[in-house]
Write a protein that holds these residues in place. Sequence first.
Motif, PDB file in Angstrom:
ATOM      1  N   LEU A  87       0.821  -1.215   0.000  1.00 25.33           N
ATOM      2  CA  LEU A  87       0.000   0.000   0.000  1.00 25.33           C
ATOM      3  C   LEU A  87       0.853   1.263   0.000  1.00 25.33           C
ATOM      4  O   LEU A  87       0.504   2.251  -0.646  1.00 25.33           O
ATOM      5  N   HIS A  88       1.970   1.232   0.700  1.00 23.01           N
ATOM      6  CA  HIS A  88       2.719   2.466   0.932  1.00 23.01           C
ATOM      7  C   HIS A  88       3.831   2.720  -0.082  1.00 23.01           C
ATOM      8  O   HIS A  88       4.530   3.726   0.014  1.00 23.01           O
ATOM      9  N   SER A  89       3.991   1.822  -1.043  1.00 29.05           N
ATOM     10  CA  SER A  89       5.034   2.030  -2.055  1.00 29.05           C
ATOM     11  C   SER A  89       4.463   2.115  -3.457  1.00 29.05           C
ATOM     12  O   SER A  89       5.221   2.156  -4.429  1.00 29.05           O
ATOM     13  N   GLY A  90       3.146   2.156  -3.558  1.00 30.65           N
ATOM     14  CA  GLY A  90       2.503   2.155  -4.871  1.00 30.65           C
ATOM     15  C   GLY A  90       2.542   3.501  -5.566  1.00 30.65           C
ATOM     16  O   GLY A  90       2.874   4.533  -4.979  1.00 30.65           O
ATOM     17  N   ILE A  91       2.192   3.483  -6.838  1.00 29.64           N
ATOM     18  CA  ILE A  91       2.154   4.692  -7.644  1.00 29.64           C
ATOM     19  C   ILE A  91       1.023   5.602  -7.171  1.00 29.64           C
ATOM     20  O   ILE A  91      -0.108   5.155  -6.953  1.00 29.64           O
ATOM     21  N   GLN A  92       1.327   6.896  -7.018  1.00 24.59           N
ATOM     22  CA  GLN A  92       0.358   7.904  -6.592  1.00 24.59           C
ATOM     23  C   GLN A  92       0.139   8.915  -7.710  1.00 24.59           C
ATOM     24  O   GLN A  92       0.844   8.914  -8.725  1.00 24.59           O
ATOM     25  N   ASP A  93      -0.833   9.804  -7.507  1.00 25.07           N
ATOM     26  CA  ASP A  93      -1.107  10.824  -8.520  1.00 25.07           C
ATOM     27  C   ASP A  93       0.089  11.744  -8.745  1.00 25.07           C
ATOM     28  O   ASP A  93       0.261  12.297  -9.842  1.00 25.07           O
ATOM     29  N   ASP A  94       0.902  11.946  -7.719  1.00 26.04           N
ATOM     30  CA  ASP A  94       2.037  12.854  -7.842  1.00 26.04           C
ATOM     31  C   ASP A  94       3.360  12.131  -8.080  1.00 26.04           C
ATOM     32  O   ASP A  94       4.429  12.720  -7.939  1.00 26.04           O
ATOM     33  N   THR A  95       3.309  10.852  -8.448  1.00 27.92           N
ATOM     34  CA  THR A  95       4.533  10.084  -8.693  1.00 27.92           C
ATOM     35  C   THR A  95       5.283  10.629  -9.903  1.00 27.92           C
ATOM     36  O   THR A  95       4.693  10.861 -10.956  1.00 27.92           O
ATOM     37  N   THR A  96       6.579  10.836  -9.736  1.00 25.79           N
ATOM     38  CA  THR A  96       7.413  11.301 -10.850  1.00 25.79           C
ATOM     39  C   THR A  96       8.565  10.345 -11.152  1.00 25.79           C
ATOM     40  O   THR A  96       9.079  10.325 -12.270  1.00 25.79           O
ATOM     41  N   ASP A  97       9.003   9.584 -10.153  1.00 25.02           N
ATOM     42  CA  ASP A  97      10.111   8.647 -10.335  1.00 25.02           C
ATOM     43  C   ASP A  97       9.598   7.225 -10.108  1.00 25.02           C
ATOM     44  O   ASP A  97       9.039   6.921  -9.045  1.00 25.02           O
ATOM     45  N   VAL A  98       9.788   6.373 -11.096  1.00 26.81           N
ATOM     46  CA  VAL A  98       9.209   5.033 -11.082  1.00 26.81           C
ATOM     47  C   VAL A  98      10.310   3.977 -11.110  1.00 26.81           C
ATOM     48  O   VAL A  98      11.251   4.057 -11.909  1.00 26.81           O
ATOM     49  N   LEU A  99      10.186   2.996 -10.236  1.00 27.89           N
ATOM     50  CA  LEU A  99      11.046   1.817 -10.264  1.00 27.89           C
ATOM     51  C   LEU A  99      10.231   0.654 -10.823  1.00 27.89           C
ATOM     52  O   LEU A  99       9.151   0.352 -10.321  1.00 27.89           O
ATOM     53  N   ILE A 100      10.754   0.026 -11.854  1.00 25.96           N
ATOM     54  CA  ILE A 100      10.061  -1.090 -12.499  1.00 25.96           C
ATOM     55  C   ILE A 100      10.710  -2.397 -12.074  1.00 25.96           C
ATOM     56  O   ILE A 100      11.918  -2.578 -12.223  1.00 25.96           O
ATOM     57  N   SER A 108      16.950   6.365 -16.093  1.00 22.49           N
ATOM     58  CA  SER A 108      18.071   6.621 -15.199  1.00 22.49           C
ATOM     59  C   SER A 108      18.868   5.343 -14.988  1.00 22.49           C
ATOM     60  O   SER A 108      18.435   4.421 -14.298  1.00 22.49           O
ATOM     61  N   GLY A 109      20.025   5.261 -15.615  1.00 22.52           N
ATOM     62  CA  GLY A 109      20.899   4.117 -15.425  1.00 22.52           C
ATOM     63  C   GLY A 109      20.463   2.891 -16.211  1.00 22.52           C
ATOM     64  O   GLY A 109      19.423   2.876 -16.872  1.00 22.52           O
ATOM     65  N   ALA A 110      21.277   1.844 -16.107  1.00 21.03           N
ATOM     66  CA  ALA A 110      21.003   0.599 -16.818  1.00 21.03           C
ATOM     67  C   ALA A 110      20.180  -0.340 -15.948  1.00 21.03           C
ATOM     68  O   ALA A 110      20.080  -0.165 -14.732  1.00 21.03           O
ATOM     69  N   ALA A 111      19.601  -1.343 -16.590  1.00 24.43           N
ATOM     70  CA  ALA A 111      18.816  -2.333 -15.855  1.00 24.43           C
ATOM     71  C   ALA A 111      19.728  -3.182 -14.973  1.00 24.43           C
ATOM     72  O   ALA A 111      20.883  -3.452 -15.309  1.00 24.43           O
ATOM     73  N   VAL A 112      19.210  -3.594 -13.825  1.00 26.57           N
ATOM     74  CA  VAL A 112      19.926  -4.497 -12.923  1.00 26.57           C
ATOM     75  C   VAL A 112      19.308  -5.878 -13.068  1.00 26.57           C
ATOM     76  O   VAL A 112      18.108  -6.058 -12.841  1.00 26.57           O
ATOM     77  N   ASP A 113      20.123  -6.848 -13.456  1.00 27.25           N
ATOM     78  CA  ASP A 113      19.604  -8.179 -13.759  1.00 27.25           C
ATOM     79  C   ASP A 113      20.242  -9.205 -12.831  1.00 27.25           C
ATOM     80  O   ASP A 113      21.462  -9.228 -12.664  1.00 27.25           O
ATOM     81  N   ALA A 114      19.427 -10.046 -12.224  1.00 21.49           N
ATOM     82  CA  ALA A 114      19.922 -11.141 -11.391  1.00 21.49           C
ATOM     83  C   ALA A 114      19.279 -12.437 -11.897  1.00 21.49           C
ATOM     84  O   ALA A 114      18.113 -12.702 -11.642  1.00 21.49           O
TER      85      ALA A 114
END
Length: 240
Positions: free
Chosen positions: A64-77, A133-139
């Motif tokens: 609940l507390h890390s989800g996308i909000q209306d004011d989200t500008t930076d996204v981690l996929i 921002s930056g390259a993908a991190v793959d594991a």
Amino acid sequence: PLHTFDLRRIQANAAGLPEVVIRRASDGEKFTTLDGREHTLNPENLLIADAAGGIALAGIMGGLHSGIQDDTTDVLIESAYFTPTGIRRTSKSLALRSDASYRFERGADVQAAESASRRCVQLLLEVAGGTVSGAAVDAFPNPPQVKELTLRHDRAQVVLGVEIPSETQAQFLSGLGLEEVGQGSSSGSATSVWRVPSWRVDLKREVDLVEEVARLFGVDRIPSTTPRGAVGAHPFDATY
């Protein structure tokens, strides 16, 4: 296999950088999912977590507390693959169902994580703008072995009860994205070896290939026949 987080809500590690890990939940650990429900977890449950705690219940639902909000500008996929048994066990124990759990329980494409994340980034840039921002991190330490199945063409005809030429069987399988990587013979019957694409998680045995041949040949074209049986008796047939 995607989930997005508001990067601003990811807690930093000791070095002051946002950090995401995959770990087992602690016994009795509390976690609130996007639907507002609080769950009590155990070590069988897999969490996506930051330095402060869980941010997503792996393969099922985000926090609940890390989800996308209306004011989200930076996204981690996050793009990942999770084993069906673990997701099924967690989903059942928590009585929590989602589109994600439905798909992971049935077997997702283990090779799709990278391509899906790249496609997601492409669509975000085209629709919403912004920069990467930056390259993908793959594991991906232990990629699975490529699956190969052998089809005995005569066996397919015996199982289906109808004659389908070997060339036609091969054409059907090639059309489904399978790659023929070898030919041979077994007990006088022509055989072919097929490399199964990663998205066909349902193809596990020779009979699965036969089923695909039947489906493309047309089940309605396979004649109905009276089942064969045997007449006999055995002492254990009696009901007491």
